[in-house]
Design an enzyme around this catalytic site. Structure first.
Site, PDB file in Angstrom:
ATOM      1  N   ARG A  23      35.367  15.751  33.139  1.00 10.63           N
ATOM      2  CA  ARG A  23      36.785  15.399  32.952  1.00 10.63           C
ATOM      3  C   ARG A  23      37.117  15.137  31.490  1.00 10.63           C
ATOM      4  NH1 ARG A  23      39.767  13.460  37.616  1.00 10.63           N
ATOM      5  NH2 ARG A  23      39.001  14.716  39.317  1.00 10.63           N
ATOM      6  N   ARG A  27      44.126  13.313  31.479  1.00 14.90           N
ATOM      7  CA  ARG A  27      45.228  12.396  31.182  1.00 14.90           C
ATOM      8  C   ARG A  27      44.966  11.396  30.068  1.00 14.90           C
ATOM      9  NH1 ARG A  27      46.432  11.132  37.433  1.00 14.90           N
ATOM     10  NH2 ARG A  27      44.189  11.426  37.384  1.00 14.90           N
ATOM     11  N   ARG A  36      51.436  18.067  30.307  1.00 14.04           N
ATOM     12  CA  ARG A  36      51.607  17.645  31.692  1.00 14.04           C
ATOM     13  C   ARG A  36      53.024  17.133  31.943  1.00 14.04           C
ATOM     14  NH1 ARG A  36      52.148  16.521  36.172  1.00 14.04           N
ATOM     15  NH2 ARG A  36      50.744  15.470  37.625  1.00 14.04           N
ATOM     16  N   ASP A  72      40.293  23.028  39.025  1.00  7.19           N
ATOM     17  CA  ASP A  72      39.962  21.930  39.942  1.00  7.19           C
ATOM     18  C   ASP A  72      39.132  22.462  41.098  1.00  7.19           C
ATOM     19  OD1 ASP A  72      40.882  18.930  40.328  1.00  7.19           O
ATOM     20  OD2 ASP A  72      40.658  19.855  42.295  1.00  7.19           O
ATOM     21  N   TYR A 149      37.464  17.186  51.745  1.00 11.29           N
ATOM     22  CA  TYR A 149      38.922  17.115  51.549  1.00 11.29           C
ATOM     23  C   TYR A 149      39.659  17.886  52.648  1.00 11.29           C
ATOM     24  CZ  TYR A 149      38.196  15.055  46.963  1.00 11.29           C
ATOM     25  OH  TYR A 149      37.841  14.205  45.945  1.00 11.29           O
TER      26      TYR A 149
HETATM   27  O1  CP3 Z   1      36.046  18.230  33.546  1.00  8.80           O
HETATM   28  C1  CP3 Z   1      37.069  18.801  33.110  1.00  8.80           C
HETATM   29  O2  CP3 Z   1      37.667  18.436  32.095  1.00  8.80           O
HETATM   30  C2  CP3 Z   1      37.520  20.073  33.796  1.00  8.80           C
HETATM   31  C3  CP3 Z   1      38.561  19.941  34.754  1.00  8.80           C
HETATM   32  C4  CP3 Z   1      38.320  19.285  36.105  1.00  8.80           C
HETATM   33  C5  CP3 Z   1      39.373  18.640  36.810  1.00  8.80           C
HETATM   34  N1  CP3 Z   1      38.904  18.287  38.048  1.00  8.80           N
HETATM   35  C6  CP3 Z   1      40.723  18.428  36.289  1.00  8.80           C
HETATM   36  C7  CP3 Z   1      41.648  17.515  36.951  1.00  8.80           C
HETATM   37  C8  CP3 Z   1      37.200  19.240  36.923  1.00  8.80           C
HETATM   38  C9  CP3 Z   1      35.793  19.719  36.644  1.00  8.80           C
HETATM   39  C10 CP3 Z   1      37.595  18.612  38.159  1.00  8.80           C
HETATM   40  C11 CP3 Z   1      36.664  18.440  39.293  1.00  8.80           C
HETATM   41  C12 CP3 Z   1      37.106  17.668  40.464  1.00  8.80           C
HETATM   42  N2  CP3 Z   1      38.342  17.624  41.043  1.00  8.80           N
HETATM   43  C13 CP3 Z   1      36.236  16.920  41.277  1.00  8.80           C
HETATM   44  C14 CP3 Z   1      34.757  16.796  41.059  1.00  8.80           C
HETATM   45  C15 CP3 Z   1      34.470  15.846  39.963  1.00  8.80           C
HETATM   46  C16 CP3 Z   1      34.641  14.440  40.393  1.00  8.80           C
HETATM   47  O3  CP3 Z   1      35.536  13.777  39.872  1.00  8.80           O
HETATM   48  O4  CP3 Z   1      33.834  14.039  41.209  1.00  8.80           O
HETATM   49  C17 CP3 Z   1      36.994  16.358  42.322  1.00  8.80           C
HETATM   50  C18 CP3 Z   1      36.487  15.451  43.415  1.00  8.80           C
HETATM   51  C19 CP3 Z   1      38.330  16.839  42.165  1.00  8.80           C
HETATM   52  C20 CP3 Z   1      39.472  16.578  43.081  1.00  8.80           C
HETATM   53  C21 CP3 Z   1      40.587  15.943  42.349  1.00  8.80           C
HETATM   54  N3  CP3 Z   1      41.381  16.586  41.410  1.00  8.80           N
HETATM   55  C22 CP3 Z   1      41.021  14.600  42.437  1.00  8.80           C
HETATM   56  C23 CP3 Z   1      40.453  13.552  43.359  1.00  8.80           C
HETATM   57  C24 CP3 Z   1      42.070  14.441  41.509  1.00  8.80           C
HETATM   58  C25 CP3 Z   1      42.809  13.185  41.154  1.00  8.80           C
HETATM   59  C26 CP3 Z   1      44.163  13.153  41.735  1.00  8.80           C
HETATM   60  C27 CP3 Z   1      44.998  12.075  41.050  1.00  8.80           C
HETATM   61  O5  CP3 Z   1      46.185  12.037  41.368  1.00  8.80           O
HETATM   62  O6  CP3 Z   1      44.484  11.319  40.236  1.00  8.80           O
HETATM   63  C28 CP3 Z   1      42.282  15.684  40.878  1.00  8.80           C
HETATM   64  C29 CP3 Z   1      43.304  16.001  39.858  1.00  8.80           C
HETATM   65  C30 CP3 Z   1      42.821  16.420  38.531  1.00  8.80           C
HETATM   66  N4  CP3 Z   1      41.798  17.316  38.314  1.00  8.80           N
HETATM   67  C31 CP3 Z   1      43.368  16.020  37.260  1.00  8.80           C
HETATM   68  C32 CP3 Z   1      42.640  16.708  36.285  1.00  8.80           C
HETATM   69  C33 CP3 Z   1      42.886  16.687  34.794  1.00  8.80           C
HETATM   70  C34 CP3 Z   1      44.546  15.085  37.067  1.00  8.80           C
HETATM   71  C35 CP3 Z   1      45.795  15.843  37.331  1.00  8.80           C
HETATM   72  C36 CP3 Z   1      47.020  15.259  36.692  1.00  8.80           C
HETATM   73  O7  CP3 Z   1      47.270  15.534  35.505  1.00  8.80           O
HETATM   74  O8  CP3 Z   1      47.786  14.565  37.383  1.00  8.80           O
END
Ligand code: CP3
Length: 342
Positions: A23, A27, A36, A72, A149
């Site tokens: 990540r 944000r 965003r 994602d 999910y």
């Molecule tokens: O690592 C990186 O920088 C690459 C991008 C990346 C994202 N998600 C961007 C993202 C990667 C590798 C992921 C993987 C991901 N996504 C996982 C596995 C890693 C982990 O955290 O265990 C999982 C479980 C997800 C599922 C997911 N996507 C969730 C639970 C959420 C959060 C939702 C929220 O509202 O907070 C996301 C959203 C997400 N994925 C964001 C980003 C930058 C935030 C989106 C936003 O800007 O609102």
């Protein structure tokens, strides 16, 4: 070519320990929040020019040793026929969660070039932009983590529905795992074909399973993906959290590099993983939200203990959180790059 990350994956000696963060784009970065503010998260993922710009943001800001594709793990759900959205404050919501055998039969084993062409285009464009200077990591979620999910309808803390399906409908579970496995295998192969130089498979929630359930119901499937990718010759990082009881079984499933979280001692985990694997980790990401001197101190202490052993990739044990101060991220990267052993 700035290749210390790829060299470390192969356990070759490097000038300094490579560092990147799960990540690392997101944000906590003002550059990300600026984009965003104008687009939804899914729009950012689906517009290659924007996804490329975000992928490069942490590379430019911190000089990390690897870029990770901005995408994602849930993106595969839509082309499989299970649309979802990110709801503010709630996280991902899958509109029609899977419950029956017929639900699983309806899922499509989609072709990545048709279902997720914009991700593959992002990979191609990022490679062109990076021009060999920093390697690009592609990724996907692993079958269990993505399926959780799909079954729970969103995030979960207990995985009650997922386990119920696994135990009560074993044939349905097997079909679901087979379909997910085939989708993810093709998707990751397509990312490699488009130019990804390493792959990380996120089995983030696998620690919720006992060793027995992992071995019976998950390992045979995840192993198909890992072995298939390793045959292509790209380094594969096999990542999970809460996996202290699963490390040997995860290794058996596959992975060039095993990613561990902060709950395990890195050196003790490496002993169990074995000297034929590289290891990635494992600072607690919340340390970066505390006093910067503490984050840097813990970074240095970890590197002192590893003592330059070839095959360590420095990372956090799970993703950076939105409240992480940018300056602390920079301080930790610099501390890794300035660290000398002996
Ligand atoms: O690592 C990186 O920088 C690459 C991008 C990346 C994202 N998600 C961007 C993202 C990667 C590798 C992921 C993987 C991901 N996504 C996982 C596995 C890693 C982990 O955290 O265990 C999982 C479980 C997800 C599922 C997911 N996507 C969730 C639970 C959420 C959060 C939702 C929220 O509202 O907070 C996301 C959203 C997400 N994925 C964001 C980003 C930058 C935030 C989106 C936003 O800007 O609102």
């Amino acid at each position: 070519m700035h290749d210390r990350f790829l060299r470390a994956c192969r356990r070759e000696p490097t000038d300094v320990t490579p560092v990147w963060f799960m990540r690392q784009a997101g944000r906590y970065m003002p550059e990300y929040r600026a984009l965003r503010a104008k687009h939804s998260f899914l729009e950012l993922c689906q517009t290659p020019e924007l996804a490329v710009a975000i992928t490069l943001q942490p590379v430019t800001a911190f000089a990390v040793d690897a870029a990770i594709l901005f995408a994602d793990i849930l993106l595969v759900l839509e082309p499989m026929g299970a649309p979802f959205e990110f709801v503010a404050g709630e996280g991902p919501v899958v509109h029609q969660p899977i419950a029956s055998h017929a639900d699983v039969e309806r899922l499509r084993v989609c072709d990545p070039e048709e279902g997720l062409p914009w991700v593959l285009e992002t990979v191609r464009l990022v490679r062109r932009e990076l021009d060999g200077k920093t390697p690009l990591i592609g990724f996907a979620g692993a079958p269990f983590t993505v399926a959780s999910y799909l079954i729970e309808g969103g995030k979960s803390s207990s995985y009650q529905k997922t386990k119920a399906l696994m135990w009560q409908q074993p044939d349905t579970w097997a079909l679901l795992m087979e379909k997910m496995t085939e989708v993810l295998r093709r998707y990751l192969r397509a990312q490699v074909a488009a130019g990804a130089q390493a792959i990380q498979l996120f089995d983030s929630w696998i620690g919720a399973l006992s060793l027995e359930d992992y071995q019976r119901s998950v390992q045979p499937h995840v192993s198909v993906i890992l072995q298939d990718l390793m045959e292509l010759g790209v380094p594969v990082i096999h990542f999970g959290t809460n996996t202290s009881h699963l490390l040997e079984a995860q290794c058996e499933a596959g992975g060039t590099v095993i990613g561990v979280d902060w709950r395990v001692d890195l050196l003790a985990a490496w002993d169990r993983i074995g000297s034929d694997r590289a290891i990635q980790g494992n600072l607690d990401p919340l340390l970066l939200c505390g006093p910067p001197a503490l984050a840097v101190g813990r970074t240095t202490a970890l590197l002192d203990r590893v003592a330059g052993r070839a095959g360590h990739i420095f990372n956090v044990g799970h993703g950076l959180v939105p409240s992480t101060p940018v300056d602390t991220v920079k301080a930790v990267v610099d501390a890794v790059h300035e660290h000398r052993t002996g």
